[in-house]
Design an enzyme around this catalytic site. Structure first.
Site, short mmCIF file in Angstrom:
data_model
loop_
_atom_site.label_atom_id
_atom_site.label_comp_id
_atom_site.label_asym_id
_atom_site.label_seq_id
_atom_site.Cartn_x
_atom_site.Cartn_y
_atom_site.Cartn_z
N SER A 1 -15.52 -58.36 -17.65
CA SER A 1 -14.89 -59.67 -17.86
C SER A 1 -15.85 -60.56 -18.62
O SER A 1 -17.08 -60.35 -18.58
CB SER A 1 -14.58 -60.30 -16.50
N TYR B 1 -17.57 -63.01 -8.00
CA TYR B 1 -16.70 -62.28 -8.95
C TYR B 1 -17.48 -62.03 -10.25
O TYR B 1 -17.52 -60.89 -10.74
CB TYR B 1 -15.41 -63.07 -9.24
P1 NDP Z 1 -3.71 -57.46 -11.27
O1 NDP Z 1 -3.88 -58.20 -9.98
O2 NDP Z 1 -2.44 -57.63 -12.01
O3 NDP Z 1 -3.97 -55.90 -11.04
C1 NDP Z 1 -5.02 -55.45 -10.23
C2 NDP Z 1 -4.85 -53.96 -9.95
O4 NDP Z 1 -5.97 -53.53 -9.17
C3 NDP Z 1 -3.58 -53.66 -9.17
O5 NDP Z 1 -2.97 -52.51 -9.70
C4 NDP Z 1 -4.08 -53.37 -7.76
O6 NDP Z 1 -3.29 -52.39 -7.12
C5 NDP Z 1 -5.48 -52.80 -8.06
N1 NDP Z 1 -6.35 -52.94 -6.89
C6 NDP Z 1 -6.95 -54.06 -6.44
N2 NDP Z 1 -7.61 -53.80 -5.30
C7 NDP Z 1 -7.41 -52.48 -5.02
C8 NDP Z 1 -7.82 -51.61 -3.98
N3 NDP Z 1 -8.58 -52.04 -2.95
N4 NDP Z 1 -7.43 -50.32 -4.02
C9 NDP Z 1 -6.66 -49.88 -5.02
N5 NDP Z 1 -6.26 -50.64 -6.06
C10 NDP Z 1 -6.61 -51.93 -6.04
O7 NDP Z 1 -4.95 -57.92 -12.16
P2 NDP Z 1 -5.42 -57.51 -13.66
O8 NDP Z 1 -4.54 -56.50 -14.24
O9 NDP Z 1 -5.63 -58.77 -14.41
O10 NDP Z 1 -6.85 -56.93 -13.33
C11 NDP Z 1 -7.30 -55.63 -13.71
C12 NDP Z 1 -8.78 -55.67 -13.96
O11 NDP Z 1 -9.05 -56.50 -15.08
C13 NDP Z 1 -9.61 -56.21 -12.80
O12 NDP Z 1 -10.77 -55.43 -12.64
C14 NDP Z 1 -9.97 -57.63 -13.27
O13 NDP Z 1 -11.20 -58.06 -12.70
C15 NDP Z 1 -10.09 -57.40 -14.76
N6 NDP Z 1 -9.96 -58.60 -15.57
C16 NDP Z 1 -8.83 -59.39 -15.49
C17 NDP Z 1 -8.74 -60.53 -16.27
C18 NDP Z 1 -7.59 -61.46 -16.18
O14 NDP Z 1 -7.71 -62.63 -16.66
N7 NDP Z 1 -6.44 -61.07 -15.65
C19 NDP Z 1 -9.81 -60.89 -17.22
C20 NDP Z 1 -10.94 -60.00 -17.21
C21 NDP Z 1 -10.98 -58.89 -16.44
P3 NDP Z 1 -2.68 -52.50 -5.63
O15 NDP Z 1 -2.66 -53.95 -5.25
O16 NDP Z 1 -1.32 -51.89 -5.75
O17 NDP Z 1 -3.61 -51.67 -4.81
C1 8X3 Z 2 -11.11 -62.83 -15.31
C2 8X3 Z 2 -11.43 -63.88 -16.30
O1 8X3 Z 2 -12.36 -66.22 -16.63
O2 8X3 Z 2 -10.92 -65.85 -14.70
O3 8X3 Z 2 -12.11 -61.90 -15.28
O4 8X3 Z 2 -13.17 -65.00 -14.73
S1 8X3 Z 2 -12.02 -65.29 -15.54
#
Ligand code: NDP
Ligand code: 8X3
Length: 250
Positions: free
Chosen positions: A135, A148
């Site tokens: 991120s 985080y």
């Molecule tokens: P979502 O919340 O939409 O998706 C998160 C996914 O992670 C879900 O499929 C969830 O599946 C899975 N997950 C979370 N915890 C667990 C667990 N304990 N076991 C299994 N699966 C898990 O978020 P994003 O798609 O945005 O996030 C995906 C990645 O991208 C993350 O690592 C996030 O930190 C990163 N990211 C996101 C950004 C944003 O602005 N959205 C920016 C930068 C990075 P389920 O709940 O079904 O288990």
């Molecule tokens: C998610 C982006 O800016 O919310 O990783 O930390 S931010």
């Protein structure tokens, strides 16, 4: 035909990656805790293309049972997309919940490292690729980012370190570092508060899961001699602000 394992395929970036790789002719193993979401992907993408694995990434026994029983055709992983992760809370450290911190570390750091360790032998044997979802929070601190951001800095540095260790193996490693992507991320971070999530994204024209998936697929599809080490991606409407100053006696 190549196979990709996408963790966290039930939502957001992971789901979009599953769809993008499937669309490009890859076999996809998709993981997550929400079985109904994975079943819907089987219905959409077809059982020949998408194999669901229901487990919590923190539960190594459940994970191993699922991954060690992958059907033929899905068993040889060529690309690991380490995507499953979350933020919990956005309060300053001194007002944060310790349980939330532990959950983020167990999910974003411990489980990610453990799964990578498990799959390294097959990835080396197949000259595969590891693509990590870090991120912008790994590099740019903000109030409430504390643990985080720390977990995402681990992900970035772990990816770069793996590049060193895997020298000569042909395995490629990439840290993808997005800014604001509209997914369920903010809903999860704010304990299911839909209004808080909608407010954050309103008028921003944020990135979408599909935007990031396109990038992840591009990285995975490059010629085998090319490695993208790290890639920051933000929506045009998100950028940097200055330092904050506290006017106190200290
Ligand atoms: P979502 O919340 O939409 O998706 C998160 C996914 O992670 C879900 O499929 C969830 O599946 C899975 N997950 C979370 N915890 C667990 C667990 N304990 N076991 C299994 N699966 C898990 O978020 P994003 O798609 O945005 O996030 C995906 C990645 O991208 C993350 O690592 C996030 O930190 C990163 N990211 C996101 C950004 C944003 O602005 N959205 C920016 C930068 C990075 P389920 O709940 O079904 O288990
Ligand atoms: C998610 C982006 O800016 O919310 O990783 O930390 S931010």
């Amino acid at each position: 035909m190549k196979t990709v394992l996408v963790t966290g395929a039930t939502s957001g970036i992971g789901e979009a990656c599953a769809r993008a790789f499937a669309g490009a002719g890859w076999r996809v193993v998709g993981t997550g805790r929400r079985a109904d979401r994975l079943r819907a992907l089987v219905d959409d993408l077809g059982a020949d293309c998408f194999h669901p694995c229901v487990f919590d990434v923190r539960d190594e026994a459940m994970r191993d049972a699922a991954l060690d029983a992958l059907p033929e055709g899905f068993a040889g992983i060529d690309c690991l997309v380490n995507n499953a992760g979350l933020a919990l809370g956005a309060a300053p450290a001194q007002q944060s919940n310790l349980g939330d911190w532990k959950t983020m570390i167990e999910t974003n750091v411990t489980a990610l490292a453990s799964l990578t360790h498990k799959l390294l032998p097959v990835l080396i044997a197949r000259k595969g690729a590891v693509i990590m979802l870090s991120s912008v929070a790994a590099t740019y601190p903000y109030v409430g980012g504390n643990v985080y951001g720390g977990t995402k800095a681990f992900v970035r540095q772990f990816a770069l370190g793996l590049r060193s260790d895997l020298s000569g193996t042909g395995v490629r490693v990439t840290s993808i570092e997005p800014g604001m992507v509209e997914t369920e991320f903010t809903l999860v971070r704010n304990g299911g508060d839909r209004m808080a999530a909608d407010k954050l994204y309103a008028g921003v024209n944020p990135l979408t899961g599909a935007d990031i998936a396109e990038t992840v697929l591009w990285v995975a599809s490059l010629p085998p001699h090319m490695n993208i080490n790290a890639l920051e991606i933000m929506p045009v409407n998100q950028s940097f602000a200055g330092f904050q100053v506290a006017r106190t006696d200290t």
